[in-house]
Design an enzyme around this catalytic site. Structure first.
Site, PDB file in Angstrom:
ATOM      1  CE1 TYR A 139      -4.022   1.443  -0.608  1.00  0.00           C
ATOM      2  CE2 TYR A 139      -3.548   2.777   1.317  1.00  0.00           C
ATOM      3  CZ  TYR A 139      -4.303   2.527   0.190  1.00  0.00           C
ATOM      4  OH  TYR A 139      -5.336   3.355  -0.141  1.00  0.00           O
ATOM      5  CE  LYS A 210      -7.586   2.811   1.143  1.00  0.00           C
ATOM      6  NZ  LYS A 210      -7.668   3.498   2.421  1.00  0.00           N
TER       7      LYS A 210
END
Length: 591
Positions: A139, A210
């Site tokens: 991420y 996510k």
């Protein structure tokens, strides 16, 4: 066939099981996996029993060299693998050693994505066991670069791409996705990816990233997660001219065309997956993000991480920092640089919590909070020209042209950056904060690292080591005057996985502001004195699954209290229940 479908629980055949969705962190597998404990045998079903070469190419069931001799014989794998039988732990050590050889973060990202595509459980085992090391890889900040180059590194589709070409048949497109019992959707239109702007269809890296965190950190089953990119074009001229761009090569749809297309998307999502599917809006531009949340927050289980998730994690950091600063929320004054989704979302949640604590109207508590946008301090004289979501923050004051002057005039105790403008917290700004505060709280939240308002080293150095600092992107520990400061990371990943799990296990039908406050309170409670001694206002990510379980329990409890939960009766111990529902990446033994 029935002879292979052995009874797996209480003597009941899997063919007789009720095909309802589970209350746990995923969808129910009719063929046994969700009912089996880790030491029980399961059948690796796809459309049929996976075996042979197809089993090795099925990421959900592939174990690579960890297939034992009995499994290799039963599933026609003999000769398709080298003779050695490995363990998952040995595979993990080998892969981590390999990943650490890469010097370029994007190479590490690609290695992790390759692993996810060939061995799902091993991917999540690596991510869970090495979360502090790998979170910045899968991420922020690395995912930002991955999105910028998504067209060049694109190998295998992950998620659904719904473009204007699918107008009029979105329900059919949703039905093309192989999983039917989806619990969490992350959707973006790619217009405002992190601090990088319009990346169009290449924003898919964000929903994919996510949702991998929903599973790794929150325990939601991977098969219950669906990443979606809404492609309505892009206004990025470089992408439109790029032969490798994977999206529609046209300028963005706007106005009525855009809103009608989003309406056409939201309705069939609810029709296809039910009222309890969580829809997380991600990286929409300000002018759409607020409208979408306002429109669909009352009709769907909808959540905007940029507005609500960021607000919740920042509020948690501020609440825990009060143990270092002293006083209550109402005793402090807040100044924001940035009045977009994140800035106004954080400000509103702080005002809401302050109102809850003081019993004062929120209109009063907002007066403790000031915002600076590109035109200066937001004040009453600008009200007529402001966007609707900025108007509640237009307090009576003389115009102030820039951040430095605002700090000198307002004298805030807390400075929060959500502007996406790198280096906006100059030496003069931070020194001004230090001059009026013994312990200035400085939160530089913009992502990726290049867009951060200041670095950890700058914050500590320019305040002579007095700052309490946290950032949106990770920074290394800082040595100053013989003391080591460990900067905290105000990462949304603290909140949204646990929040999502709490909504799933309670069967919530709406996201309420009280749930966001409950998530913040649960996170703040996880910070220990040992963390404070290091200068941290957030707990370490190494405990993230425990943290997520407590957040999930607090959110679920609030859902039951508000009458928004549908999974009845309420479990007695919600923390243990949340932990029991979490997806485990440990390999299963195959019959």
């Amino acid at each position: 066939m029935e002879s292979t479908l052995k009874d797996i629980r209480d003597g009941a055949s899997v063919l007789d099981l009720d095909p309802k969705a589970t209350v746990g962190g995923g969808v129910e597998d009719l063929y046994g996996e969700d009912f089996a404990t880790e030491d029980q045998l399961v059948t690796p079903w796809t459309v049929s029993v996976a075996s042979g070469y197809s089993l090795l190419r099925d990421p959900r069931h592939n174990k690579g060299l960890a297939f034992n001799d009995k499994e290799r014989d039963a599933h026609y794998l003999c000769g398709l693998l080298p003779p050695v039988v490995s363990t998952q732990e040995l595979q993990e050590r080998k892969l981590m050693n390999s990943i650490r050889q890469y010097q370029v973060p994007l190479q590490k990202y690609m290695a992790m994505m390759d692993l996810q595509e060939r061995n799902e459980r091993l991917f999540y085992k690596l991510l869970i066991d090495n979360v502090e090391e790998l979170l910045p890889v899968v991420y922020t900040p690395t995912v930002g670069e991955a999105c910028q180059k998504y067209g060049s590194i694109f190998r295998r589709p992950q998620g659904l791409y719904i473009s204007l070409k699918e107008k009029g048949k979105i329900l059919e497109v949703l039905k093309n996705w192989p999983e039917r019992r989806i619990q969490v959707i992350v959707v973006t239109d790619g217009e405002r990816i992190l601090g990088l702007g319009d990346l169009g269809c290449q924003g898919m890296g964000i929903p994919v990233g996510k949702l991998s965190l929903y599973t790794a950190l929150g325990g939601v089953r991977p098969s219950a997660c669906l990443p979606i990119t809404i492609d309505v074009g892009t206004n990025n001229e470089k992408l439109l001219a790029n032969e490798f761009y994977i999206g529609l090569k046209q300028r963005r749809a706007t106005g009525k065309e855009y809103s009608e297309f989003l309406q056409e998307f939201m309705s069939p999502v609810k029709q296809n997956y039910g009222e309890k599917v969580l829809i997380q809006f991600e990286d929409f531009a300000n002018h759409n993000a607020f409208d979408l949340l306002a429109k669909y927050g009352t009709t769907h289980l909808a959540f905007n991480d940029d507005i609500q998730g960021t607000a919740s994690v920042v509020l948690a950091g501020i609440v825990s920092a009060l143990r270092l600063l002293g006083g209550t929320l109402a005793d402090h004054k807040f100044l924001f640089l940035g009045a977009g989704e994140a800035g106004t979302g954080i400000a509103e949640l702080i005002a809401l919590e302050m109102s809850k604590q003081t019993k004062c109207p929120i209109e009063e508590t907002r007066k403790k909070i000031w915002l600076v946008d590109s035109k200066g301090l937001i004040v009453g004289s600008r009200k007529d020209s402001l966007q609707q979501f900025k108007k509640p923050w237009a307090h009576e004051h003389e115009p102030v042209k820039d951040l430095l002057d605002a700090v000198k005039v307002i004298k805030p105790t807390v400075l929060i950056g959500s502007s996406g403008v790198g280096k906006a917290f100059t030496k003069e700004v931070i020194e001004a904060m230090a001059s009026c505060n013994e312990k200035p709280l400085i939160l530089a939240l913009s992502n990726p690292t290049s867009q951060s308002e200041c670095t950890a080293e700058e914050a500590y150095t320019w305040t002579q080591g007095r700052a309490i600092f946290a950032s949106g992107s990770p920074f290394d520990p800082v040595e100053y005057n013989g003391k080591t400061f460990v900067p905290g990371q105000a990462n949304n990943a603290y909140i949204f996985p646990g929040l999502g799990m709490g909504l799933v296990i309670s069967g919530a039908i709406r996201v309420h502001d009280e749930m966001l406050l409950a998530a913040s309170e649960a996170l703040a409670r996880q910070v220990t004195q040992e963390n404070f001694d290091k200068g941290l206002i957030y707990p370490p990510f190494s405990n993230i699954r425990k943290i997520s379980a407590h957040i999930a329990a607090n959110v679920a409890a609030k859902a039951y209290e508000l009458g928004l939960a549908t999974r009845l009766p309420q479990p007695e111990n919600l923390v243990k229940y949340a932990e029991s529902c979490m997806y485990s990446p440990v390999y299963r033994s195959y019959r």
